[in-house]
Design a protein around this motif. Structure first.
Motif, PDB file in Angstrom:
ATOM      1  N   PRO A  20       3.722  -0.706   3.011  1.00  0.00           N
ATOM      2  CA  PRO A  20       3.407  -2.099   3.357  1.00  0.00           C
ATOM      3  C   PRO A  20       4.653  -2.959   3.568  1.00  0.00           C
ATOM      4  CG  PRO A  20       2.147  -1.376   1.445  1.00  0.00           C
ATOM      5  CD  PRO A  20       3.092  -0.273   1.773  1.00  0.00           C
ATOM      6  N   VAL A  21       5.661  -2.771   2.738  1.00  0.00           N
ATOM      7  CA  VAL A  21       6.823  -3.662   2.809  1.00  0.00           C
ATOM      8  C   VAL A  21       7.913  -3.115   3.727  1.00  0.00           C
ATOM      9  CG1 VAL A  21       8.585  -4.860   1.479  1.00  0.00           C
ATOM     10  CG2 VAL A  21       6.338  -4.423   0.471  1.00  0.00           C
ATOM     11  N   TYR A  22       8.256  -1.828   3.555  1.00  0.00           N
ATOM     12  CA  TYR A  22       9.392  -1.276   4.293  1.00  0.00           C
ATOM     13  C   TYR A  22       8.982  -0.420   5.484  1.00  0.00           C
ATOM     14  CZ  TYR A  22      11.455  -2.571  -0.154  1.00  0.00           C
ATOM     15  OH  TYR A  22      11.839  -3.259  -1.271  1.00  0.00           O
ATOM     16  N   GLY A  23       7.681  -0.224   5.671  1.00  0.00           N
ATOM     17  CA  GLY A  23       7.225   0.681   6.728  1.00  0.00           C
ATOM     18  C   GLY A  23       7.544   0.176   8.123  1.00  0.00           C
ATOM     19  N   LEU A  24       7.818   1.131   9.018  1.00  0.00           N
ATOM     20  CA  LEU A  24       8.188   0.762  10.374  1.00  0.00           C
ATOM     21  C   LEU A  24       7.012   0.211  11.164  1.00  0.00           C
ATOM     22  CD1 LEU A  24      10.636   3.544  11.495  1.00  0.00           C
ATOM     23  CD2 LEU A  24      11.069   1.120  11.215  1.00  0.00           C
ATOM     24  N   LEU A  25       5.793   0.649  10.844  1.00  0.00           N
ATOM     25  CA  LEU A  25       4.638   0.198  11.613  1.00  0.00           C
ATOM     26  C   LEU A  25       4.462  -1.307  11.457  1.00  0.00           C
ATOM     27  CD1 LEU A  25       2.371   1.191  13.445  1.00  0.00           C
ATOM     28  CD2 LEU A  25       0.906   1.298  11.442  1.00  0.00           C
ATOM     29  N   TRP A  42       6.702  -3.394  10.527  1.00  0.00           N
ATOM     30  CA  TRP A  42       7.859  -4.057  11.122  1.00  0.00           C
ATOM     31  C   TRP A  42       7.651  -4.211  12.628  1.00  0.00           C
ATOM     32  CZ3 TRP A  42      11.398  -2.007  14.715  1.00  0.00           C
ATOM     33  CH2 TRP A  42      12.489  -2.839  14.993  1.00  0.00           C
ATOM     34  N   ALA A  43       7.145  -3.131  13.264  1.00  0.00           N
ATOM     35  CA  ALA A  43       6.932  -3.175  14.704  1.00  0.00           C
ATOM     36  C   ALA A  43       5.810  -4.145  15.068  1.00  0.00           C
ATOM     37  CB  ALA A  43       6.605  -1.767  15.227  1.00  0.00           C
ATOM     38  N   LEU A  44       4.848  -4.295  14.160  1.00  0.00           N
ATOM     39  CA  LEU A  44       3.710  -5.161  14.458  1.00  0.00           C
ATOM     40  C   LEU A  44       3.937  -6.604  13.998  1.00  0.00           C
ATOM     41  CD1 LEU A  44       0.714  -2.809  13.562  1.00  0.00           C
ATOM     42  CD2 LEU A  44       1.591  -3.392  15.823  1.00  0.00           C
ATOM     43  N   PHE A  58       3.273  -9.583  16.052  1.00  0.00           N
ATOM     44  CA  PHE A  58       1.867  -9.891  16.316  1.00  0.00           C
ATOM     45  C   PHE A  58       1.186 -10.481  15.090  1.00  0.00           C
ATOM     46  CE2 PHE A  58       3.223  -6.279  18.872  1.00  0.00           C
ATOM     47  CZ  PHE A  58       3.010  -6.785  20.144  1.00  0.00           C
ATOM     48  N   GLY A  59       1.976 -10.861  14.125  1.00  0.00           N
ATOM     49  CA  GLY A  59       1.418 -11.553  12.971  1.00  0.00           C
ATOM     50  C   GLY A  59       0.846 -10.631  11.916  1.00  0.00           C
ATOM     51  N   VAL A  60       1.168  -9.348  11.979  1.00  0.00           N
ATOM     52  CA  VAL A  60       0.727  -8.442  10.920  1.00  0.00           C
ATOM     53  C   VAL A  60       1.722  -8.541   9.776  1.00  0.00           C
ATOM     54  CG1 VAL A  60       0.304  -6.043  10.294  1.00  0.00           C
ATOM     55  CG2 VAL A  60      -0.383  -6.885  12.549  1.00  0.00           C
ATOM     56  N   GLY A  61       1.230  -8.870   8.617  1.00  0.00           N
ATOM     57  CA  GLY A  61       2.124  -9.030   7.476  1.00  0.00           C
ATOM     58  C   GLY A  61       2.347  -7.710   6.754  1.00  0.00           C
ATOM     59  N   ASP A  62       2.450  -7.779   5.424  1.00  0.00           N
ATOM     60  CA  ASP A  62       2.648  -6.562   4.637  1.00  0.00           C
ATOM     61  C   ASP A  62       1.316  -5.866   4.403  1.00  0.00           C
ATOM     62  OD1 ASP A  62       5.231  -7.191   4.653  1.00  0.00           O
ATOM     63  OD2 ASP A  62       5.341  -7.874   2.571  1.00  0.00           O
ATOM     64  N   LEU A  63       0.768  -5.324   5.480  1.00  0.00           N
ATOM     65  CA  LEU A  63      -0.546  -4.712   5.414  1.00  0.00           C
ATOM     66  C   LEU A  63      -0.447  -3.316   4.817  1.00  0.00           C
ATOM     67  CD1 LEU A  63      -3.530  -4.743   6.122  1.00  0.00           C
ATOM     68  CD2 LEU A  63      -2.931  -4.044   8.437  1.00  0.00           C
ATOM     69  N   ASP A  64      -1.303  -3.045   3.814  1.00  0.00           N
ATOM     70  CA  ASP A  64      -1.303  -1.714   3.215  1.00  0.00           C
ATOM     71  C   ASP A  64      -2.373  -0.862   3.912  1.00  0.00           C
ATOM     72  OD1 ASP A  64      -1.153   0.528   1.737  1.00  0.00           O
ATOM     73  OD2 ASP A  64      -1.530  -0.421  -0.207  1.00  0.00           O
ATOM     74  N   TRP A  65      -1.934  -0.186   4.969  1.00  0.00           N
ATOM     75  CA  TRP A  65      -2.864   0.544   5.824  1.00  0.00           C
ATOM     76  C   TRP A  65      -3.694   1.549   5.035  1.00  0.00           C
ATOM     77  CZ3 TRP A  65      -3.593  -0.594  10.904  1.00  0.00           C
ATOM     78  CH2 TRP A  65      -2.659  -1.476  11.472  1.00  0.00           C
ATOM     79  N   ALA A  66      -3.007   2.332   4.172  1.00  0.00           N
ATOM     80  CA  ALA A  66      -3.684   3.457   3.518  1.00  0.00           C
ATOM     81  C   ALA A  66      -4.780   2.991   2.574  1.00  0.00           C
ATOM     82  CB  ALA A  66      -2.674   4.321   2.772  1.00  0.00           C
TER      83      ALA A  66
END
Lengths: 314, 280
Positions: free
Chosen positions: A149-154, A156-158, A161-169
């Motif tokens: 969520p914090v250091y992930g490249l996804l 960062w790349a998003l 587009f206003g995606v914050g520290d989203l925890d995808w998993a």
């Protein structure tokens, strides 16, 4: 690289069966087959017989000596267990979405690669790489560097587009697993479809063009018709492997959160090696095999058609 | 290399654009792997930063740390089980494929489909008895046992692949040799084996890839002595916490043999992945 499909299997020798050789000759023919057959039976069929036996016994590795016959109790447990139904549904959702999505992407990428452009070999090499990377390593790579969520490249790349520290998993667990599987399996689909595209005869395409067919019409009525077999083969083989997905789930979500991404392989693994309920795990295994046999009967018929019909020889 | 598709219907601009799209897709798919490779050469403090660290002075400290932590035995186990099982598969599959193609047994079709049906059976269905049998025979956590399991896992694929290569040998060639009085062993060693040599290589590659990358059996049937590389990687989930750089270095080493083999043998890959049905 000329891409053709293997010579039609007309040279296969079924006609020879008509006149069976004498018993001795027959055994001499069978001899080369036996070692492979014996090993396969010993390591796949014999264990399954044991699975049947264990499935009607209660056996817990943590309580040795409690082994006893329980009839169909394990099966009753399996079928009344909502966690089992959940795992079955997850398996279907996971497999079908991963296979379909990677096939769609695979077709698109194969179309892109089926034309000359600068550095095509390099692009092709880059595209097949995800399939070659050890799945366990790939899963850990996604879990950490890509999806953190914090250091992930996804994220960062998003971030533009206003995606914050989203925890995808944990927010979108199933989509996360599907995404990783699609990343891994698209190259597989692409390679098979690409081979199909390159076996397409230029004359037919030329004829379609002369007849005034546009790009979309040519693709829809000529190319896709030609690719059908390849697409079916890719979906079939892809499903055989993807339905057994274990690494990505073990590494990225551990089946969670809750049971959100527990598929049948992971479910049985948990029962056997974390819960040590071998009887129940065995019953689960039997149920899964029964289901597989039903599905595989259709699949085998499809394979049989795919491999025997002209154009795609076995 | 194959001929590109007929001259694209459009002018140059769309073609250039499509090439650009292909490059973008290729880079997107490849990027995570590249990032893994790069991260393996970072200091731990550079591996998890927000925003990501793009420029850094490479260090080999992670690789040194991995080998200091006894990574080598895992590599050896992976290599042993992959190579041993691949050799065994070839030794068993070549005669079997022969008996299903050039000198077919009665009901060869049923046998062929029996082989592939075992590949459809989920591995989980046999893991419990395999585990218990191995345990009672004292071969749990044993590299030979793991190799045998991998052999059974890859055998159906190899039989199907090799059969497709054997079917491509022109009957006339064998016929001619027979007429010239060549005995069966001579036919096999002088004609059949040389002609399917590329097929053997392709089959070996596919079996090696599947065995090297295999995780489920490895994690279920091995513990410390016979554990393979993917089992080593699991350790990072629990004990290593946020050691991303070190994890990336280990993952790079784990992935490298198969990635390089696959790159080199791209043409054989399609044929192998489709069980011999599609020629690449």
């Amino acid at each position: 690289m000329t891409a053709t499909v293997t010579a039609p299997a007309v040279r296969r020798a079924p006609k020879k069966d008509a006149s069976p050789p004498r018993p001795r000759g027959r055994w001499r023919r069978r001899l080369p087959l036996l070692p492979a057959l014996v090993l396969t039976i010993a390591l796949t069929q014999v264990p399954f017989v044991f699975t049947l036996w264990y499935s009607v016994h209660s056996r817990n590795l943590l309580r040795p000596g409690t082994d006893r016959f329980v009839g169909l109790a394990n099966y009753a447990k399996v079928f009344t267990d909502s966690a089992f139904r959940n795992a079955a549904v997850n398996t279907v959702v996971l497999t079908s979405s991963a296979v379909v999505l990677s096939m769609l992407l695979g077709v698109a990428l194969a179309m892109l690669l089926d034309r000359r452009f600068f550095g095509r070999g390099i692009v092709r090499t880059m595209l097949i790489t995800p399939f070659l990377v050890m799945p366990a390593a790939a899963a850990l790579l996604w879990k950490t560097s890509m999806l953190n969520p914090v250091y992930g490249l996804l994220n960062w790349a998003l971030s533009p587009f206003g995606v914050g520290d989203l925890d995808w998993a944990s927010r979108y667990p199933m989509a996360t697993i599907v995404m990783v599987l699609v990343w891994q399996w698209t190259p597989f689909m692409m390679l098979i479809v690409l081979a199909g595209l390159q076996s397409q005869s230029p004359e037919v395409l030329e004829a379609a063009r002369v007849d005034g067919a546009g790009w979309w019409q040519t693709f829809r009525f000529v190319t896709l018709a030609h690719l059908r077999r390849y697409i079916e083969l890719g979906i079939l083989l892809g499903s055989i492997y993807v339905v057994q997905t274990f690494d990505a789930i073990f590494m990225i979500t551990q089946g969670g959160p809750g049971q959100a991404t527990t598929n049948l392989p992971y479910f049985i693994y948990l029962k056997a090696f974390r819960g040590f309920e071998l009887g129940e795990a065995a019953a689960l295994g039997v149920v899964v095999v029964a289901a597989t046999i039903v599905i595989a009967t259709f699949a085998l018929r499809l394979i049989s058609n795919l491999f025997s019909s002209e154009g795609m020889g076995a | 290399m194959s001929i590109g598709r007929s001259p694209a219907a459009g002018s140059r601009l769309p073609r250039l654009l499509l090439g650009l799209v292909a490059w973008t897709a290729g880079l997107l798919f490849f990027f995570p792997v590249l990032w893994m490779f790069l991260t393996g050469f970072k200091h731990e403090s550079q591996a998890s930063t927000d925003p990501p660290t793009w420029l850094f002075t490479p260090t080999t400290e992670q690789y040194e740390a991995i080998f200091a932590r006894d990574f080598a035995p895992f590599l050896v186990n992976s290599a042993t089980s992959s190579l041993l099982s691949t050799l065994l598969v070839l030794a068993l599959a070549v005669p079997a494929a022969y008996a299903l193609s050039l000198a077919p047994v009665p009901k060869w079709r049923d046998v062929l489909f029996f082989f592939i049906s075992t590949r459809m059976m989920p591995a989980v269905a046999s893991i419990v008895p395999l585990y218990l049998i191995a345990k009672s025979l004292g071969v749990l956590d044993n590299i030979t046992m793991l190799s045998l399991v991998y052999t059974a896992m890859n055998l159906p694929i190899a039989v199907w692949m090799l059969r497709s290569f054997l079917m491509e040998i022109p009957r006339e060639v064998l016929e001619a040799a027979r007429v010239d009085g060549a005995s069966l062993p001579v036919q096999l060693t002088r004609i059949v084996l040389p002609m399917i040599a590329p097929g053997l290589a392709a089959t070996a590659l596919i079996c090696f890839i599947f065995a090297w990358n295999e995780f489920f059996f490895a994690v279920s049937l091995t513990a410390t002595r016979a554990a393979t590389v993917p089992v080593f990687l699991v350790g990072f989930i629990t004990s290593e916490g946020l050691f991303w750089a070190r994890l990336s270095a280990a993952s790079t080493l784990a992935a490298l043999p198969v990635v390089i083999a696959g790159w080199v043998a791209q043409k054989q890959l399609v044929r192998g992945l489709s069980l011999g049905a599609v020629k690449g």
